[in-house]
Structure formats: C-alpha cells, structure tokens
Write a protein that holds these residues in place. Structure first.
Motif, PDB file in Angstrom:
ATOM      1  N   GLY A 106       1.254   6.954   0.630  1.00  0.00           N
ATOM      2  CA  GLY A 106       0.064   6.505   1.301  1.00  0.00           C
ATOM      3  C   GLY A 106      -1.102   6.446   0.345  1.00  0.00           C
ATOM      4  O   GLY A 106      -1.014   6.671  -0.822  1.00  0.00           O
ATOM      5  N   GLY A 107      -2.293   6.205   0.873  1.00  0.00           N
ATOM      6  CA  GLY A 107      -3.467   5.984   0.048  1.00  0.00           C
ATOM      7  C   GLY A 107      -4.159   7.224  -0.403  1.00  0.00           C
ATOM      8  O   GLY A 107      -5.331   7.184  -0.736  1.00  0.00           O
ATOM      9  N   GLN A 108      -3.506   8.403  -0.458  1.00  0.00           N
ATOM     10  CA  GLN A 108      -4.178   9.618  -0.829  1.00  0.00           C
ATOM     11  C   GLN A 108      -4.501   9.667  -2.309  1.00  0.00           C
ATOM     12  O   GLN A 108      -5.401  10.344  -2.739  1.00  0.00           O
ATOM     13  CB  GLN A 108      -3.312  10.827  -0.437  1.00  0.00           C
ATOM     14  N   ASP A 109      -3.751   8.973  -3.140  1.00  0.00           N
ATOM     15  CA  ASP A 109      -4.008   8.982  -4.562  1.00  0.00           C
ATOM     16  C   ASP A 109      -3.978   7.545  -5.046  1.00  0.00           C
ATOM     17  O   ASP A 109      -3.063   7.110  -5.723  1.00  0.00           O
ATOM     18  CB  ASP A 109      -2.958   9.839  -5.280  1.00  0.00           C
ATOM     19  N   ASP A 110      -4.997   6.790  -4.694  1.00  0.00           N
ATOM     20  CA  ASP A 110      -5.019   5.348  -4.862  1.00  0.00           C
ATOM     21  C   ASP A 110      -5.396   5.009  -6.300  1.00  0.00           C
ATOM     22  O   ASP A 110      -6.531   5.203  -6.716  1.00  0.00           O
ATOM     23  CB  ASP A 110      -6.029   4.758  -3.880  1.00  0.00           C
ATOM     24  N   ASP A 111      -4.459   4.483  -7.086  1.00  0.00           N
ATOM     25  CA  ASP A 111      -4.696   4.092  -8.478  1.00  0.00           C
ATOM     26  C   ASP A 111      -4.313   2.633  -8.631  1.00  0.00           C
ATOM     27  O   ASP A 111      -3.422   2.274  -9.412  1.00  0.00           O
ATOM     28  CB  ASP A 111      -3.889   4.995  -9.414  1.00  0.00           C
ATOM     29  N   LEU A 112      -4.993   1.778  -7.858  1.00  0.00           N
ATOM     30  CA  LEU A 112      -4.596   0.373  -7.787  1.00  0.00           C
ATOM     31  C   LEU A 112      -4.783  -0.355  -9.104  1.00  0.00           C
ATOM     32  O   LEU A 112      -4.091  -1.331  -9.382  1.00  0.00           O
ATOM     33  CB  LEU A 112      -5.407  -0.326  -6.690  1.00  0.00           C
ATOM     34  N   PHE A 113      -5.733   0.070  -9.949  1.00  0.00           N
ATOM     35  CA  PHE A 113      -5.977  -0.580 -11.224  1.00  0.00           C
ATOM     36  C   PHE A 113      -5.184   0.057 -12.358  1.00  0.00           C
ATOM     37  O   PHE A 113      -5.327  -0.350 -13.505  1.00  0.00           O
ATOM     38  CB  PHE A 113      -7.468  -0.552 -11.573  1.00  0.00           C
ATOM     39  N   GLY A 114      -4.384   1.050 -12.065  1.00  0.00           N
ATOM     40  CA  GLY A 114      -3.529   1.647 -13.082  1.00  0.00           C
ATOM     41  C   GLY A 114      -4.260   2.434 -14.143  1.00  0.00           C
ATOM     42  O   GLY A 114      -3.855   2.437 -15.308  1.00  0.00           O
ATOM     43  N   PHE A 115      -5.347   3.134 -13.766  1.00  0.00           N
ATOM     44  CA  PHE A 115      -6.105   3.902 -14.747  1.00  0.00           C
ATOM     45  C   PHE A 115      -5.264   4.993 -15.399  1.00  0.00           C
ATOM     46  O   PHE A 115      -5.495   5.356 -16.546  1.00  0.00           O
ATOM     47  CB  PHE A 115      -7.339   4.535 -14.098  1.00  0.00           C
ATOM     48  N   ARG A 116      -4.313   5.536 -14.641  1.00  0.00           N
ATOM     49  CA  ARG A 116      -3.499   6.619 -15.184  1.00  0.00           C
ATOM     50  C   ARG A 116      -2.146   6.106 -15.695  1.00  0.00           C
ATOM     51  O   ARG A 116      -1.214   6.889 -15.886  1.00  0.00           O
ATOM     52  CB  ARG A 116      -3.286   7.693 -14.115  1.00  0.00           C
ATOM     53  N   ALA A 144      -8.637  -5.135  -4.336  1.00  0.00           N
ATOM     54  CA  ALA A 144      -8.069  -3.782  -4.273  1.00  0.00           C
ATOM     55  C   ALA A 144      -8.260  -3.179  -2.891  1.00  0.00           C
ATOM     56  O   ALA A 144      -7.360  -2.509  -2.352  1.00  0.00           O
ATOM     57  CB  ALA A 144      -8.716  -2.897  -5.334  1.00  0.00           C
ATOM     58  N   ASP A 145      -9.439  -3.413  -2.298  1.00  0.00           N
ATOM     59  CA  ASP A 145      -9.676  -2.891  -0.951  1.00  0.00           C
ATOM     60  C   ASP A 145      -8.728  -3.527   0.060  1.00  0.00           C
ATOM     61  O   ASP A 145      -8.213  -2.849   0.962  1.00  0.00           O
ATOM     62  CB  ASP A 145     -11.135  -3.146  -0.541  1.00  0.00           C
ATOM     63  N   GLN A 146      -8.499  -4.831  -0.088  1.00  0.00           N
ATOM     64  CA  GLN A 146      -7.554  -5.498   0.804  1.00  0.00           C
ATOM     65  C   GLN A 146      -6.144  -4.957   0.616  1.00  0.00           C
ATOM     66  O   GLN A 146      -5.399  -4.767   1.583  1.00  0.00           O
ATOM     67  CB  GLN A 146      -7.577  -7.012   0.543  1.00  0.00           C
ATOM     68  N   ASN A 147      -5.787  -4.687  -0.645  1.00  0.00           N
ATOM     69  CA  ASN A 147      -4.471  -4.114  -0.930  1.00  0.00           C
ATOM     70  C   ASN A 147      -4.323  -2.754  -0.281  1.00  0.00           C
ATOM     71  O   ASN A 147      -3.281  -2.426   0.302  1.00  0.00           O
ATOM     72  CB  ASN A 147      -4.286  -4.015  -2.449  1.00  0.00           C
ATOM     73  N   ALA A 148      -5.383  -1.935  -0.379  1.00  0.00           N
ATOM     74  CA  ALA A 148      -5.340  -0.612   0.239  1.00  0.00           C
ATOM     75  C   ALA A 148      -5.208  -0.714   1.758  1.00  0.00           C
ATOM     76  O   ALA A 148      -4.479   0.060   2.386  1.00  0.00           O
ATOM     77  CB  ALA A 148      -6.599   0.180  -0.132  1.00  0.00           C
ATOM     78  N   GLU A 149      -5.911  -1.679   2.354  1.00  0.00           N
ATOM     79  CA  GLU A 149      -5.822  -1.872   3.799  1.00  0.00           C
ATOM     80  C   GLU A 149      -4.420  -2.313   4.207  1.00  0.00           C
ATOM     81  O   GLU A 149      -3.873  -1.848   5.217  1.00  0.00           O
ATOM     82  CB  GLU A 149      -6.860  -2.893   4.251  1.00  0.00           C
ATOM     83  N   LEU A 150      -3.828  -3.220   3.418  1.00  0.00           N
ATOM     84  CA  LEU A 150      -2.462  -3.659   3.715  1.00  0.00           C
ATOM     85  C   LEU A 150      -1.482  -2.491   3.607  1.00  0.00           C
ATOM     86  O   LEU A 150      -0.556  -2.365   4.412  1.00  0.00           O
ATOM     87  CB  LEU A 150      -2.058  -4.780   2.753  1.00  0.00           C
ATOM     88  N   ARG A 151      -1.694  -1.630   2.598  1.00  0.00           N
ATOM     89  CA  ARG A 151      -0.823  -0.467   2.454  1.00  0.00           C
ATOM     90  C   ARG A 151      -0.968   0.464   3.640  1.00  0.00           C
ATOM     91  O   ARG A 151       0.023   0.961   4.183  1.00  0.00           O
ATOM     92  CB  ARG A 151      -1.158   0.267   1.153  1.00  0.00           C
ATOM     93  N   ALA A 152      -2.221   0.706   4.049  1.00  0.00           N
ATOM     94  CA  ALA A 152      -2.440   1.579   5.201  1.00  0.00           C
ATOM     95  C   ALA A 152      -1.817   0.989   6.466  1.00  0.00           C
ATOM     96  O   ALA A 152      -1.229   1.705   7.280  1.00  0.00           O
ATOM     97  CB  ALA A 152      -3.943   1.811   5.400  1.00  0.00           C
ATOM     98  N   ARG A 153      -1.932  -0.342   6.608  1.00  0.00           N
ATOM     99  CA  ARG A 153      -1.348  -0.996   7.786  1.00  0.00           C
ATOM    100  C   ARG A 153       0.175  -0.867   7.776  1.00  0.00           C
ATOM    101  O   ARG A 153       0.798  -0.589   8.812  1.00  0.00           O
ATOM    102  CB  ARG A 153      -1.746  -2.460   7.813  1.00  0.00           C
ATOM    103  N   SER A 154       0.783  -1.054   6.600  1.00  0.00           N
ATOM    104  CA  SER A 154       2.242  -0.936   6.523  1.00  0.00           C
ATOM    105  C   SER A 154       2.698   0.480   6.838  1.00  0.00           C
ATOM    106  O   SER A 154       3.733   0.686   7.479  1.00  0.00           O
ATOM    107  CB  SER A 154       2.731  -1.353   5.139  1.00  0.00           C
ATOM    108  N   LEU A 155       1.912   1.476   6.409  1.00  0.00           N
ATOM    109  CA  LEU A 155       2.268   2.861   6.710  1.00  0.00           C
ATOM    110  C   LEU A 155       2.126   3.151   8.205  1.00  0.00           C
ATOM    111  O   LEU A 155       2.928   3.875   8.788  1.00  0.00           O
ATOM    112  CB  LEU A 155       1.396   3.819   5.892  1.00  0.00           C
ATOM    113  N   ARG A 156       1.069   2.580   8.818  1.00  0.00           N
ATOM    114  CA  ARG A 156       0.927   2.757  10.271  1.00  0.00           C
ATOM    115  C   ARG A 156       2.102   2.133  11.003  1.00  0.00           C
ATOM    116  O   ARG A 156       2.623   2.711  11.965  1.00  0.00           O
ATOM    117  CB  ARG A 156      -0.395   2.133  10.740  1.00  0.00           C
ATOM    118  N   GLU A 157       2.499   0.953  10.554  1.00  0.00           N
ATOM    119  CA  GLU A 157       3.655   0.303  11.193  1.00  0.00           C
ATOM    120  C   GLU A 157       4.923   1.128  10.988  1.00  0.00           C
ATOM    121  O   GLU A 157       5.752   1.246  11.906  1.00  0.00           O
ATOM    122  CB  GLU A 157       3.828  -1.103  10.627  1.00  0.00           C
ATOM    123  N   ALA A 158       5.083   1.700   9.783  1.00  0.00           N
ATOM    124  CA  ALA A 158       6.253   2.549   9.533  1.00  0.00           C
ATOM    125  C   ALA A 158       6.218   3.791  10.415  1.00  0.00           C
ATOM    126  O   ALA A 158       7.252   4.235  10.929  1.00  0.00           O
ATOM    127  CB  ALA A 158       6.305   2.943   8.056  1.00  0.00           C
TER     128      ALA A 158
END
Length: 370
Positions: free
Chosen positions: A24-34, A197-211
C-alpha cells in the motif's frame, strides 16, 4: 447465519490478503529516490566532489582548512542521505528547512575554509554543486519554495563571502548563478510529474480498496460455507425427522432445544465454539444451568498464533466453571482494544463471581454476595 457473525474476522482475512498483494501507500517512493540508480548517481557525484576538491586544493597545507572542507563534505552527504531516505514521497516542511540550513552551513564552512591568497574560482564549485543537489532533492520532494529560498540564501552567503575576500558582493553572487537553471528544471519536473505521481498513488489506493473488498467478499463466502456445512451436519438428522412428521419424545424435544442453543452459540460466539466447550455447555444446560456465550471480536484482530493461544487460555477458564455446579454462567469475549479480553460471570447458590482475563493472559477474580 453470516448476518450475525462478527465482521472482524472477515476484515482480518481481507487485510491478510491485501498485505499479500502489496504494502500500500505507506512508503510511497514513486520517483525511486531510494533506488540503486539514484544511489549510484549520488556516489558518483561524491567521487567527483572529492576529486575536484583535492585537485584544486593541492596547494592547501593548513590542517584547519582541510578539516573545514571535510566537515562541509560530510554535512552535505548526511543531508542528502537524509532527504533521499525520507519514508514518504513528499518532504515535510521541517525536514526541508533543516536541509536548507544544513546546505547553508556546509557551503559557508567550505567557502571560508578556502585560502584567500591562493583562491581559484573552481574551488567554490564542489560545495555549490553539492548544495544545489540537496536543494533540488528538496524541491522535487514537494518543497520548491523552501528549496528556492535556500538557493537565494546561498547566493547571498556567497556574496558576503566575496565581500569578505575582497572580490565584491556581485562577483560572489555570480559564482552561484549557474545553479538556478537546475532549480528551474526541478520546478518543471515537479509541475509535470507530481500530479502524475498523485494520480498513480490514487490508483494504487483504489486497487487496494478493491482487493480488500474482494477479499472481504471471499472471506464472507467461506464463512457462509463453513457455517452451512456445520449446520447441515448437526441439524440435518433432526430436520429430516421433522420433515417426515415423526413423533418426538420429551427427552428428544429437550435435546432439540439444546441443539438449537448450540447452533446459536456457533453464530453468536464463534471463538467459544470448540468441541470441548460445546460438550461442556451441553452438559451444563442438560442439568439445568443457564449458559450464555457472547463474542464481540477481541480475538479476531490477532494473528493466528496469538488467537489460538488466547482461545486456549480462555477455553480452560470457561471449562473449569462449566464443570462446577453453577446455576448461571455468562462468558463474554470483549470488543477489540480493551484491556480485558474476556470475562466469565458465574452465579451459584452462595455468591456471584467474576473472572476476567487480560490481553496478556493475566486472570483477575472477584467475588460478590454470599
């Protein structure tokens, strides 16, 4: 039957399924900083920093000045590492301000550690570039205002350094001017990619809710199947006799009442529903005791190992009381989050006793009445 069951068990099963699917979005590193690529790039920049610093400072013989240059480099490394390793996709305001202050401290220490009598323009480059790298990371991580304020402050600081070294304020400021196009690019990067990135995070959250919803539905279906199979196994013989219009003796009618109560226990108190407790409750009711079992879900939020251990401890506590000659036994598993996990209230001819078990397994007993 499912309508009366505790929803906590279904939610726990669903949460387990979602955890298996992703964090889920608890550790969101969408730009790959790490990511490894960013780490390699920063290490490469650090190597270039050291190479230029050493190459342009071969004439520096003062240990104090080298100590200042080393401290400035170490401060920039620590600050960049901290910004890169922030646990969220965005940099909070406090961390951004701390990074900007660290950049000013590092560049100031580095510039004032350079000898005035042997100064070369390129000597300012490593600290300036290092500061811009850190400020760019701050900007891309969602704090462009603080990054720009830090860059302007760095230019002013360099101008003051120029005044102190006798080259003038404006020439000092111009040493850092080349860094601003980098911040402009980071601002464009932020404006273009951050909404994505925000849209990506929202899509991820939506997919997790659906799951989660799908897992909840599947868990509810499994529970319905288990309840139906259990109901069929225990109630079918009686129902077939009723359908065949058989005659029932008074003892058989009493057994049917006991069976009905037992089936209700399985729905109303699933964590009390074990073979040993079923038999003990049946025997207690058969001899005339009133037994009430309730389950408000305290065990449903535990993992399987802790749940089984707590259930065993509570079962032993209840079985001891059911085996005694008590007139009334009320056993309740509490709602989640309370310090008391379960209680058993026992009424006999002489007194009323209350036994409580904490979430840690400690048993507390109290007696009232005579």
């Amino acid at each position: 039957m499912v309508a009366e069951m505790s929803g906590a068990g279904i939610q726990a099963s669903a949460a387990t399924a979602c955890a298996a699917a992703g964090t889920g979005g608890q550790d969101d590193d969408l730009f790959g900083f790490r990511s490894r690529a960013v780490l390699v790039a920063l290490v490469g920049f650090a190597v270039a920093y050291v190479t230029v610093t050493v190459g342009t400072g071969l004439h520096i013989t003062s240990p104090r000045r080298w100590a200042g240059l080393i401290v400035a480099f170490g401060l920039l490394v620590v600050t960049a590492r901290r910004v890169v390793r922030l646990p969220d996709g965005r940099c909070d305001r406090r961390s951004a301000v701390a990074a900007a202050v660290a950049v000013l401290a590092a560049t100031g220490i580095s510039w004032w550690s350079l000898p005035a009598e042997q100064y070369m323009t390129l000597q300012n480059g490593p600290a300036t570039a290092g500061g811009i790298v850190v400020l760019t990371l701050v900007a891309v991580r969602g704090q462009p205002g603080i990054a720009w304020a830090g860059a302007v402050a760095m230019s002013v600081l360099c101008g003051l350094w120029g005044l102190d070294r006798g080259i003038g304020f404006v020439p000092g400021v111009t040493i850092t001017v080349w860094a601003y196009p980098v911040l402009v690019l980071s601002a464009l990067f932020l404006l273009i990619l951050r909404p994505m990135a925000d849209q990506n995070a929202e899509l991820r959250a939506r997919s997790l809710r659906e799951a989660f919803d799908a897992a909840s539905t599947e868990a509810a279906a499994d529970e319905r199947r288990r309840n139906f199979e259990d109901f069929e196994q225990r109630a079918r013989p009686v129902l077939e006799r009723i359908a065949a219009d058989d005659e029932f003796s008074s003892s058989e009618i009493a057994e049917m009442h006991l069976l009905e109560a037992q089936l209700r226990d399985g729905i109303r108190a699933p964590d009390w529903d074990t073979p040993a407790i079923r038999d003990a409750v049946w025997a207690a009711r058969a001899r005339g005791a009133v037994v009430i079992l309730l389950d408000d879900g305290a065990l449903q939020s535990l993992d399987e190992e802790d749940r089984a251990s707590s259930r065993d401890r509570m079962a032993r506590l209840l079985l001891d009381e059911l085996a005694a000659d008590n007139e009334r036994v009320t056993a309740r598993i509490m709602p989640p989050g309370r310090p008391v996990a379960a209680s058993v209230v026992v009424s006999s001819r002489d007194c009323t006793r209350r036994i409580e078990m904490t979430a840690e397994g400690e048993v507390v007993r109290s007696v009232s009445g005579t």
